[in-house]
Scaffold this motif. Structure first.
Motif, PDB file in Angstrom:
ATOM      1  N   PHE A  72       0.830  -1.203   0.000  1.00  0.00           N
ATOM      2  CA  PHE A  72       0.000   0.000   0.000  1.00  0.00           C
ATOM      3  C   PHE A  72       0.865   1.255   0.000  1.00  0.00           C
ATOM      4  N   PHE A  73       1.872   1.304   0.861  1.00  0.00           N
ATOM      5  CA  PHE A  73       2.706   2.507   0.946  1.00  0.00           C
ATOM      6  C   PHE A  73       3.512   2.747  -0.333  1.00  0.00           C
ATOM      7  N   GLN A  77       1.295   8.583  -4.387  1.00  0.00           N
ATOM      8  CA  GLN A  77       0.764   9.373  -3.285  1.00  0.00           C
ATOM      9  C   GLN A  77      -0.699   9.745  -3.488  1.00  0.00           C
ATOM     10  N   LYS A  80      -3.000   6.865  -2.747  1.00  0.00           N
ATOM     11  CA  LYS A  80      -3.128   6.611  -1.306  1.00  0.00           C
ATOM     12  C   LYS A  80      -4.060   7.627  -0.663  1.00  0.00           C
ATOM     13  N   GLU A  81      -3.912   8.880  -1.029  1.00  0.00           N
ATOM     14  CA  GLU A  81      -4.706   9.937  -0.409  1.00  0.00           C
ATOM     15  C   GLU A  81      -6.175   9.856  -0.801  1.00  0.00           C
ATOM     16  N   GLY A  84      -7.173   5.503   0.053  1.00  0.00           N
ATOM     17  CA  GLY A  84      -6.887   4.920   1.346  1.00  0.00           C
ATOM     18  C   GLY A  84      -6.999   3.414   1.254  1.00  0.00           C
ATOM     19  N   TYR A  90      -5.871   7.104   6.184  1.00  0.00           N
ATOM     20  CA  TYR A  90      -4.490   7.346   5.770  1.00  0.00           C
ATOM     21  C   TYR A  90      -4.110   8.793   6.074  1.00  0.00           C
ATOM     22  N   GLU A 105       4.288   8.522   7.108  1.00  0.00           N
ATOM     23  CA  GLU A 105       2.933   8.335   6.604  1.00  0.00           C
ATOM     24  C   GLU A 105       2.363   7.134   7.351  1.00  0.00           C
ATOM     25  N   LEU A 107      -1.212   4.370   8.347  1.00  0.00           N
ATOM     26  CA  LEU A 107      -2.549   3.800   8.244  1.00  0.00           C
ATOM     27  C   LEU A 107      -3.029   3.546   9.658  1.00  0.00           C
TER      28      LEU A 107
END
Length: 318
Positions: A72-73, A77, A80-81, A84, A90, A105, A107
């Motif tokens: 996931f990481f 970016q 992810k934002e 999530g 996130y 960063e 979760l």
């Protein structure tokens, strides 16, 4: 990747301070040792921090969850934002709402809302890990009570076993340190100094250093990494329940290597309405409570209104 402006990077940078202590400085508790309860109590009283081995959680499970989290990481970016990872929340760089910044960063999952019905590989591994680490926290809390010569069962562990327990699981990802002009002789703060407000924190990280704890004299020491073991922090709530016999450990994470650090932390919290007072089973004749009575909801709310480095318990002291 965490994105920070140069001004923000300067805000969370600190001079490099070399620290070296033998790894034997950190108490290591072998949970298969019949004497582990007294060793845990000694460590909780002295440092508020220790490492546990022979904990019964398989390396395969820990590695599988770490791998899923890193997938996931590794996403872009924006993805992810926007997306999530439901039911996770996130976040990056901003720690809380009071101006604290970190090269991190994360979760965050409220365990009570963990969707048992979801069948993704991540959720399947996650459910297994949560069950295992919660059982580990219960075992450690029971050993703490026994080591304090409390005969009654579940004096501390009942709080995390409660169906309304306000426990959370957090993944903190610290990307490799950026190379920027003017920061070559400084290290970055991944997560600023703080104590954990819950009862107990069970932390496992990959084989990358960065965690530091504060000693009673205020000096900071680095904790050698060990991806096969768990590190345990005494939290503020447990300090209250023991009337100060155990101390909540101040700690932080520094980012000063070329490798990513990933931490998986289980925070064992009581139900929101639970009143927090020193256990009467511990109080000796004539002993006065160091704290006024308050609920976990009150304390949690107060903690989130403060800066990381603030002494959160001081306003609840008598």
């Amino acid at each position: 990747m965490v994105v920070l402006a140069k001004e923000e990077l300067e805000q969370i940078s600190l001079p490099v301070i070399q620290k070296s202590l033998p790894s034997s400085f950190i108490p290591v508790i072998d949970l298969s040792n019949p004497n582990s309860k007294s060793l845990i109590v000694a460590a909780a009283q002295d440092l508020g921090f220790f490492k546990v081995i022979n904990h019964g959680i398989s390396m395969e499970l820990m590695s599988a969850l770490e791998s899923e989290a890193m997938k996931f990481f590794a996403l872009p970016q924006l993805e992810k934002e926007i997306h999530g990872l439901n039911p996770f929340s996130y976040g990056s760089k901003r720690i809380g709402s009071n101006g604290d910044l970190g090269w991190v960063e994360y979760l965050l999952l409220e365990i009570a809302s963990n969707p048992k019905s979801q069948s993704t590989q991540f959720c399947s591994i996650l459910n297994e890990y949560i069950k295992a680490v919660m059982e580990l926290s219960v075992e450690i809390l029971e050993l703490m009570a026994q080591g304090l010569h409390i005969k009654e069962k579940e004096v501390f562990s009942k709080y995390v076993m409660d169906e309304e327990s306000d426990s959370v699981l957090r993944f903190n990802h610290y990307p490799p340190r950026p190379h920027m002009q003017g920061l070559s002789n400084r290290c970055l703060t991944g997560f600023g100094e703080h104590t954990d407000p819950q009862l107990i924190s069970i932390l496992r990280s990959n084989n990358t250093s960065g965690l530091e704890i504060a000693l009673k004299d205020g000096s900071w020491v680095s904790v050698p990494s060990d991806h096969t073991s768990f590190f345990v922090n005494v939290g503020d709530s447990l300090q209250v329940l023991t009337n100060g016999r155990f101390r909540s450990v101040k700690h932080r994470v520094m980012v000063n290597s070329a490798r990513s650090r990933l931490s998986m932390i289980y925070f064992g919290g009581p139900p929101l309405g639970q009143k927090l007072v020193p256990s009467p089973l511990l109080m000796e004749e004539g002993e006065q409570s160091l704290y006024r009575e308050f609920t976990w909801r009150e304390y949690k709310s107060s903690a989130f209104r403060t800066r990381l480095a603030d002494n959160r318990l001081v306003q609840f002291e008598r």
